[in-house]
Design an enzyme around this catalytic site. Sequence first.
Site, PDB file in Angstrom:
ATOM      1  N   SER A 124      -0.795 -24.608   3.599  1.00  0.00           N
ATOM      2  CA  SER A 124       0.095 -25.764   3.612  1.00  0.00           C
ATOM      3  C   SER A 124       1.531 -25.351   3.307  1.00  0.00           C
ATOM      4  O   SER A 124       1.777 -24.393   2.553  1.00  0.00           O
ATOM      5  CB  SER A 124      -0.387 -26.740   2.546  1.00  0.00           C
ATOM      6  OG  SER A 124       0.603 -27.665   2.228  1.00  0.00           O
ATOM      7  N   TYR A 148      -2.297 -28.208  -6.375  1.00  0.00           N
ATOM      8  CA  TYR A 148      -2.805 -28.115  -4.997  1.00  0.00           C
ATOM      9  C   TYR A 148      -2.165 -26.923  -4.274  1.00  0.00           C
ATOM     10  O   TYR A 148      -2.848 -26.070  -3.708  1.00  0.00           O
ATOM     11  CB  TYR A 148      -2.517 -29.424  -4.243  1.00  0.00           C
ATOM     12  CG  TYR A 148      -2.678 -29.310  -2.754  1.00  0.00           C
ATOM     13  CD1 TYR A 148      -3.929 -29.112  -2.189  1.00  0.00           C
ATOM     14  CD2 TYR A 148      -1.560 -29.359  -1.904  1.00  0.00           C
ATOM     15  CE1 TYR A 148      -4.074 -28.979  -0.819  1.00  0.00           C
ATOM     16  CE2 TYR A 148      -1.701 -29.235  -0.538  1.00  0.00           C
ATOM     17  CZ  TYR A 148      -2.950 -29.041   0.005  1.00  0.00           C
ATOM     18  OH  TYR A 148      -3.083 -28.891   1.360  1.00  0.00           O
ATOM     19  N   LYS A 152      -3.680 -23.163  -2.835  1.00  0.00           N
ATOM     20  CA  LYS A 152      -3.486 -22.636  -1.469  1.00  0.00           C
ATOM     21  C   LYS A 152      -2.860 -21.241  -1.529  1.00  0.00           C
ATOM     22  O   LYS A 152      -3.267 -20.331  -0.805  1.00  0.00           O
ATOM     23  CB  LYS A 152      -2.592 -23.578  -0.646  1.00  0.00           C
ATOM     24  CG  LYS A 152      -3.263 -24.890  -0.273  1.00  0.00           C
ATOM     25  CD  LYS A 152      -4.355 -24.684   0.768  1.00  0.00           C
ATOM     26  CE  LYS A 152      -5.042 -25.954   1.176  1.00  0.00           C
ATOM     27  NZ  LYS A 152      -6.230 -25.751   2.005  1.00  0.00           N
TER      28      LYS A 152
END
Length: 354
Positions: A124, A148, A152
């Site tokens: 992302s 988050y 990643k």
Amino acid sequence: MAILVTGGAGYIGSQICVDLLALNKDVVIVDDLSNSTLEVVENIELISGKKVHFFQVDLKNKIELDLVFRTFRFSEVIHLAGVKSVNDSIQNPLEYYSQNILGTIILLDCMKKNNVKKIIFSSSATVYGVPEKIPIAESAKTEPINPYGLTKLAIEQLLNALANANKDLSIVILRYFNPIGAHESGLIGEKPLSKPNNLMPFITQVAMKEREYLNVFGDDYDTKDGTGVRDYIHIADLSSGHIMALNYLDDFKGCETFNLGSGTGFSVLEIINAFQRVNGIHLNYRVVEKRKGDVAVCIADIAKAALLLNWRPNKTIEDMCKDSWKIQQMQSVALAKEEGIIIEKRKYELWIPQ
Ligand code: UDP
């Protein structure tokens, strides 16, 4: 040989499965259905007129995942399964680290045991954190500002380390910008099971009158109209990026990272206006406080994907707004039918595969 798509029943995974099936690939989906339903798998088959193998498995369940790996021979893995809400990740970091990182470690272990050497990983733009320069190139610094994004980045680092340690591995990391839109059939698309986090699902809910207002988070950013600017990419273009990455893996060894965005920025107000214009719908909105952790502008430099993957996005912002609205309408019609509610005829056509 089959292709394993983890998270294949999800928003992005389901589009990729349809595109893989159109290329006559044998597709195996592993998905825990935590943010999807079996209906999506049925719709993948309906659109493509082909069967997929589906397993409701949590990646953390090593025994079950192992079983899937022993049942099929995989040429490649496309790994999308994971949890993806920035807000939730701040509330539940343990769940995010466990689901995303532990799940990936178990998957990579199964791949190693079963001699599967090619993987595409769904990352992302969140890994960039607050960008120093726009557009953002893959070489920009990576400093995520939420758990988050950190999960990643941790997985990206692990994949790079694996490629360094084993020169036989072929790894592509794809950093998504802001995927919106849906499959042209309106049968698969973004259907969050809980409260949405992103702009487009909120817009379509306001359009459906499920919400009174769209909250526009801030109008005094240093942007063209003061609202946040993002790089929206149609889900069909995002999916085609994966297909081009699969081709790239054919004769590539190592680990390479690519941005997948449109390379163009639109403000929140521009998206609202495009949605209203294309769909002939009025959206109520009001400007509220900025959302914590939001950056003013985030736009991808997509030159590397164009050069090495030979990939270019084709869809317009109008396509994105049209298709996002269509899936929301289709979903509401299906729900209303299920609940026996008689609804007035809406403007949509059911798409029948040729
Ligand atoms: N946004 C907004 N209202 C919403 C949701 C999002 O104004 O209800 C804005 C947000 O501040 C950002 C843009 O829309 O400028 C895209 O937000 P989204 O959450 O979709 O993506 P992200 O911020 O993660 O890139």
